[in-house]
Design a protein around this motif. Structure first.
Motif, short mmCIF file in Angstrom:
data_model
loop_
_atom_site.label_atom_id
_atom_site.label_comp_id
_atom_site.label_asym_id
_atom_site.label_seq_id
_atom_site.Cartn_x
_atom_site.Cartn_y
_atom_site.Cartn_z
N PRO A 32 44.45 20.28 -2.91
CA PRO A 32 43.14 19.64 -2.72
C PRO A 32 43.10 18.25 -3.38
O PRO A 32 43.45 18.11 -4.56
N GLY A 33 42.69 17.25 -2.62
CA GLY A 33 42.59 15.89 -3.13
C GLY A 33 43.87 15.09 -3.07
O GLY A 33 43.86 13.88 -3.34
N GLU A 34 44.99 15.72 -2.70
CA GLU A 34 46.25 15.01 -2.58
C GLU A 34 46.43 14.42 -1.19
O GLU A 34 45.82 14.87 -0.22
N VAL A 35 47.32 13.41 -1.09
CA VAL A 35 47.69 12.83 0.20
C VAL A 35 49.20 12.93 0.36
O VAL A 35 49.96 12.52 -0.51
N LEU A 36 49.64 13.51 1.47
CA LEU A 36 51.04 13.50 1.85
C LEU A 36 51.18 12.56 3.03
O LEU A 36 50.51 12.73 4.05
N THR A 37 52.05 11.55 2.89
CA THR A 37 52.27 10.59 3.97
C THR A 37 53.52 10.98 4.74
O THR A 37 54.56 11.28 4.15
N VAL A 38 53.41 10.99 6.06
CA VAL A 38 54.54 11.29 6.94
C VAL A 38 54.90 10.02 7.70
O VAL A 38 54.06 9.43 8.38
N LEU A 164 45.19 12.23 9.29
CA LEU A 164 44.98 10.82 9.62
C LEU A 164 46.11 10.35 10.52
O LEU A 164 47.25 10.22 10.06
N ASP A 165 45.82 10.12 11.80
CA ASP A 165 46.83 9.70 12.76
C ASP A 165 46.75 8.19 12.97
O ASP A 165 46.18 7.70 13.94
N GLU A 166 47.30 7.45 12.01
CA GLU A 166 47.30 5.98 12.01
C GLU A 166 45.92 5.39 12.29
O GLU A 166 45.78 4.48 13.13
N PRO A 167 44.88 5.85 11.59
CA PRO A 167 43.53 5.37 11.91
C PRO A 167 43.24 3.94 11.47
O PRO A 167 42.21 3.39 11.84
N PHE A 168 44.14 3.34 10.71
CA PHE A 168 43.90 1.98 10.20
C PHE A 168 44.66 0.92 10.99
O PHE A 168 44.50 -0.28 10.74
N ARG A 176 41.44 -3.43 6.97
CA ARG A 176 42.29 -2.25 6.87
C ARG A 176 42.29 -1.70 5.46
O ARG A 176 42.12 -0.50 5.24
N ALA A 177 42.45 -2.57 4.48
CA ALA A 177 42.47 -2.13 3.08
C ALA A 177 41.12 -1.54 2.68
O ALA A 177 41.06 -0.52 1.97
N GLN A 178 40.04 -2.16 3.13
CA GLN A 178 38.70 -1.70 2.79
C GLN A 178 38.42 -0.30 3.35
O GLN A 178 37.96 0.59 2.63
N VAL A 179 38.71 -0.11 4.64
CA VAL A 179 38.45 1.18 5.27
C VAL A 179 39.40 2.24 4.72
O VAL A 179 39.00 3.39 4.49
N ARG A 180 40.63 1.87 4.51
CA ARG A 180 41.62 2.80 3.96
C ARG A 180 41.18 3.33 2.60
O ARG A 180 41.22 4.54 2.34
N ASP A 200 53.20 2.15 8.56
CA ASP A 200 52.99 1.03 7.63
C ASP A 200 53.23 1.45 6.18
O ASP A 200 52.55 2.33 5.66
N ALA A 201 54.16 0.77 5.53
CA ALA A 201 54.48 1.10 4.14
C ALA A 201 53.32 0.82 3.20
O ALA A 201 53.19 1.48 2.17
N THR A 202 52.45 -0.16 3.55
CA THR A 202 51.31 -0.43 2.68
C THR A 202 50.30 0.71 2.72
O THR A 202 49.64 0.99 1.73
N ASP A 203 50.19 1.39 3.87
CA ASP A 203 49.34 2.57 3.95
C ASP A 203 49.87 3.67 3.03
O ASP A 203 49.12 4.32 2.30
N ALA A 204 51.18 3.87 3.08
CA ALA A 204 51.80 4.89 2.24
C ALA A 204 51.60 4.58 0.76
O ALA A 204 51.30 5.47 -0.05
N ALA A 205 51.75 3.30 0.40
CA ALA A 205 51.57 2.90 -0.99
C ALA A 205 50.13 3.11 -1.44
O ALA A 205 49.87 3.58 -2.55
N ALA A 206 49.19 2.78 -0.57
CA ALA A 206 47.77 2.94 -0.90
C ALA A 206 47.40 4.40 -1.05
O ALA A 206 46.52 4.76 -1.86
N ALA A 207 48.04 5.26 -0.28
CA ALA A 207 47.75 6.70 -0.37
C ALA A 207 48.11 7.25 -1.74
O ALA A 207 47.45 8.16 -2.25
#
Length: 221
Positions: A32-38, A164-168, A176-180, A200-207
């Motif tokens: 709960p509360g974690e993010v796994l990026t694929v 989340l299927d690439e929603p940003f 993108r950063a704001q909504v993410r 996007d690697a920046t999405d993964a980093a933000a997660a």
């Protein structure tokens, strides 16, 4: 369901194959509360993994293993009974409904009474900085505003996990950063295990969580 019984999303020995080729194999626990990026190249099975979790996978794919959400085995459970929210690249707002009408579509059926439902909608709009937008036509909204409405419509359905299927990907860099950040903050605040698919690697980093990389499809052993 109380917090004490929340276990998150478990992908137990999940193997997905197509035409005799293994697309992916994953065994993971998203708490709960974690993010796994694929992450992975096109055709590697990222979206197929999401369809397995949500219960809409094409029968042409062979699936082994189990998906569990808060301890519940989702095998055979229809998509509408899984309590899994998903956001796509496109917001998919209903053009014939107002912003408020779109949000009302996400409200749980046990929330009765016009005043109670309207109050929930207004609170949702306030949470994402869209106070007073209930009567707006979705066609008049900016990309960021549409993304916020889509997020709240999904959250109003009270999911127990978020996909989340690439929603940003369709947003410009600043938006993108704001909504993410808004999406991840909302998921953490609600204790939702979240699985993000992105190129996007920046999405993964933000997660800020673990990253699972799907490689080029290989033949099944």
């Amino acid at each position: 369901m109380s917090d004490a019984t929340r276990d998150g999303l478990r992908l137990e020995g999940l193997v997905v194959s197509h035409g005799g080729h293994r697309l992916l194999a994953i065994d993971d626990h998203v708490r709960p509360g974690e993010v796994l990026t694929v992450m992975g190249p096109s055709g590697s099975g990222k979206s197929t993994l999401l369809s397995v979790i949500v219960g809409t996978v094409d029968p042409a794919f062979a699936v082994r293993g189990r998906v569990r959400l808060d301890g519940r085995d989702l095998t055979g459970v229809p998509p509408e009974g899984r309590r899994i929210g998903i956001l796509f690249q496109e917001e998919l707002l209903f053009p014939h409904l107002s912003v408020g009408g779109n949000l009302a579509f996400g409200l749980p059926p046990d929330l009765r009474g016009r005043a109670a439902r309207q109050a929930r909608i207004e609170a949702a709009l306030e949470e994402v900085g869209l106070t007073g937008f209930a009567g707006r036509d979705p066609a008049t909204l900016s990309g960021g505003e549409r993304a916020r409405v889509a997020l709240m419509r999904m959250l109003l359905s009270e999911p127990r996990a978020l996909l989340l299927d690439e929603p940003f990907s369709r947003l410009d860099a600043a938006l993108r950063a704001q909504v993410r950040d808004l999406v991840f903050a909302a998921a953490r605040a609600r204790g939702l295990p979240t699985l993000l698919v992105t190129h996007d690697a920046t999405d993964a980093a933000a997660a800020g969580g673990r990253v699972f990389e799907i490689g080029v499809p290989v033949a099944s052993g």
